[in-house]
Each structure stands twice: as structure tokens, then as C-alpha cells.
Design a protein around this motif. Structure first.
Motif, mmCIF file in Angstrom:
data_model
loop_
_atom_site.group_PDB
_atom_site.id
_atom_site.type_symbol
_atom_site.label_atom_id
_atom_site.label_comp_id
_atom_site.label_asym_id
_atom_site.label_seq_id
_atom_site.Cartn_x
_atom_site.Cartn_y
_atom_site.Cartn_z
ATOM 1 N N LEU A 146 48.112 -40.149 -21.531
ATOM 2 C CA LEU A 146 46.989 -40.541 -20.681
ATOM 3 C C LEU A 146 45.696 -40.681 -21.482
ATOM 4 O O LEU A 146 44.912 -41.613 -21.252
ATOM 5 N N VAL A 147 45.472 -39.784 -22.426
ATOM 6 C CA VAL A 147 44.269 -39.882 -23.254
ATOM 7 C C VAL A 147 44.301 -41.161 -24.087
ATOM 8 O O VAL A 147 43.319 -41.896 -24.168
ATOM 9 N N LEU A 148 45.450 -41.441 -24.684
ATOM 10 C CA LEU A 148 45.559 -42.656 -25.500
ATOM 11 C C LEU A 148 45.388 -43.919 -24.662
ATOM 12 O O LEU A 148 44.649 -44.831 -25.033
ATOM 13 N N ARG A 149 46.062 -43.973 -23.534
ATOM 14 C CA ARG A 149 46.058 -45.199 -22.726
ATOM 15 C C ARG A 149 44.730 -45.421 -21.999
ATOM 16 O O ARG A 149 44.230 -46.536 -21.940
ATOM 17 N N SER B 78 46.553 -49.982 -26.272
ATOM 18 C CA SER B 78 47.638 -50.732 -25.645
ATOM 19 C C SER B 78 48.897 -49.869 -25.620
ATOM 20 O O SER B 78 48.978 -48.835 -26.282
ATOM 21 N N VAL B 79 49.880 -50.331 -24.866
ATOM 22 C CA VAL B 79 51.160 -49.628 -24.799
ATOM 23 C C VAL B 79 51.783 -49.554 -26.189
ATOM 24 O O VAL B 79 52.291 -48.506 -26.610
ATOM 25 N N ALA C 237 59.263 -46.195 -23.147
ATOM 26 C CA ALA C 237 59.077 -44.762 -22.927
ATOM 27 C C ALA C 237 57.610 -44.446 -22.630
ATOM 28 O O ALA C 237 57.309 -43.591 -21.795
ATOM 29 N N VAL C 238 56.694 -45.157 -23.289
ATOM 30 C CA VAL C 238 55.263 -44.945 -23.031
ATOM 31 C C VAL C 238 54.925 -45.385 -21.616
ATOM 32 O O VAL C 238 54.203 -44.689 -20.891
ATOM 33 N N ARG C 239 55.442 -46.533 -21.188
ATOM 34 C CA ARG C 239 55.187 -47.001 -19.814
ATOM 35 C C ARG C 239 55.714 -45.996 -18.794
ATOM 36 O O ARG C 239 55.044 -45.665 -17.814
ATOM 37 N N THR C 240 56.932 -45.524 -19.005
ATOM 38 C CA THR C 240 57.538 -44.560 -18.084
ATOM 39 C C THR C 240 56.740 -43.268 -18.064
ATOM 40 O O THR C 240 56.426 -42.732 -16.993
#
Length: 180
Positions: free
Chosen positions: A131-134, A140-141, A154-157
Motif C-alpha cells: 500500500l505504501v509503494l502503490r 506502478s504495479v 501478486a502485487v495486484r492481488t
């Protein structure tokens, strides 16, 4: 001072420029990663910059096939990886608490910030990091996947599930959140 000493001085000056330009952003991200623990955030930034300095002094940093084009973004990557590594090996003398220390905040949104930091602190380390990164660092993903060493899917999920957990803790409406 010889040629070697002059080269080191120039490299040190470049590193100081990097530090002065990115420490604020690193610290703000570190505060979010650590759930508002400012002391731990300071340690995290210091560790990341220490590791960056070691890389900075290497000859490969300035050229060659391992050249890093965006040192500021790489510093954030190093910091997130240090944070995740520290959380994996949390020492036995640390005691988690559900109470935040008393601190002076902005009058307007202090309670809201504390509520958000508390909710972020209750998320898992990986969820908090994604969440911090996005959303805080606006990565970006694909960038987030590279930092976290995960696939894009995996990042999207993980992002979707982390947001659902955060909404479950905070509620759906802003008025409900601000009332807490």
C-alpha cells in the motif's frame, strides 16, 4: 590530494546531494511503513542510506552494466527491502503495542492520521509495504513488483486484499472514520 582523493570527494558530494534531496521522502515513507514509529523510521532511513553509501563508493555504480539510473528510486527500493528483512527477523526483545505515544499533530487531521496509522500498523508487513509503494509513493504495479520481488499479478492481488482489510478496519465512509 591526489586523483583518488579528488574522485572520492566528488562522489561524496554527489551522495550528499542525493541524501539532501531524498531524505524527506524516504522518512515519510518509512513512517508509513513502520506504522507511525518515528524512531524506527529514522533507523530505517539511516540503514537504507548507509547501504546506498556503500554502493555509491563502488566503481560499478558510476558505470558499467550495473549502473543505477535513478538513485532516489533505488534508495526507496533499498529501504523497503530493509524494512521487510527486518520484519522477517524481528528480535525477541521487541514488544508490539496497540497504544501510540502521545505526540503533537495538526489540529485539523490529527485524529484521522492517527487512525490511519493505527490501521496501517495492524496490517501485515507485506500488505503495508504494497500500500505504501502503490498509493503513498505512487509507484506502478510493475515497479512495486520489482521492489517486493513479486509478480505483477501478486502485487495486484495483495493490493486488492490489503485495501479490503483496511476498509474493514476503517469503515466505508469518511465521516465514520473521522468520528473515531
Amino acid at each position: 590530494m591526489g586523483r583518488i582523493g579528488a574522485g572520492r570527494g566528488a562522489k561524496d558530494a554527489e551522495f550528499l546531494e542525493l541524501v539532501s534531496g531524498h531524505t524527506g521522502r524516504l522518512y515519510r515513507s518509512a513512517c508509513l511503513l513502520t506504522g507511525g514509529d518515528t524512531h524506527q523510521a529514522e533507523d530505517l532511513v539511516q540503514e537504507a542510506l548507509g547501504r546506498m553509501y556503500v554502493l555509491w563508493r563502488r566503481k560499478a555504480w558510476t558505470g558499467g552494466r550495473h549502473r543505477i539510473d535513478n538513485p532516489g528510486a533505488y534508495a526507496h527500493t533499498v529501504m523497503v527491502r530493509v524494512f521487510l528483512a527486518q520484519k522477517r527477523r524481528r528480535s525477541s526483545d521487541e514488544r508490539p503495542t496497540d497504544q501510540l505515544p502521545e505526540s503533537a499533530g495538526r489540529e485539523q487531521d490529527g485524529a484521522l492520521r492517527l487512525t490511519l496509522l493505527d490501521a496501517l500498523g495492524r496490517l501485515s508487513v507485506q500488505d503495508r509495504a504494497v500500500l505504501v509503494l502503490r498509493y503513498w509513493e505512487d509507484r506502478s504495479v510493475e515497479e512495486s513488483a520489482e521492489v517486493l520481488r513479486l509478480s505483477s499479478g501478486a502485487v495486484r492481488t495483495r493490493t486488492s486484499r490489503a485495501l479490503a482489510r483496511l476498509r474493514g478496519q476503517l469503515g466505508d465512509s469518511l465521516a465514520e472514520l473521522a468520528a473515531r
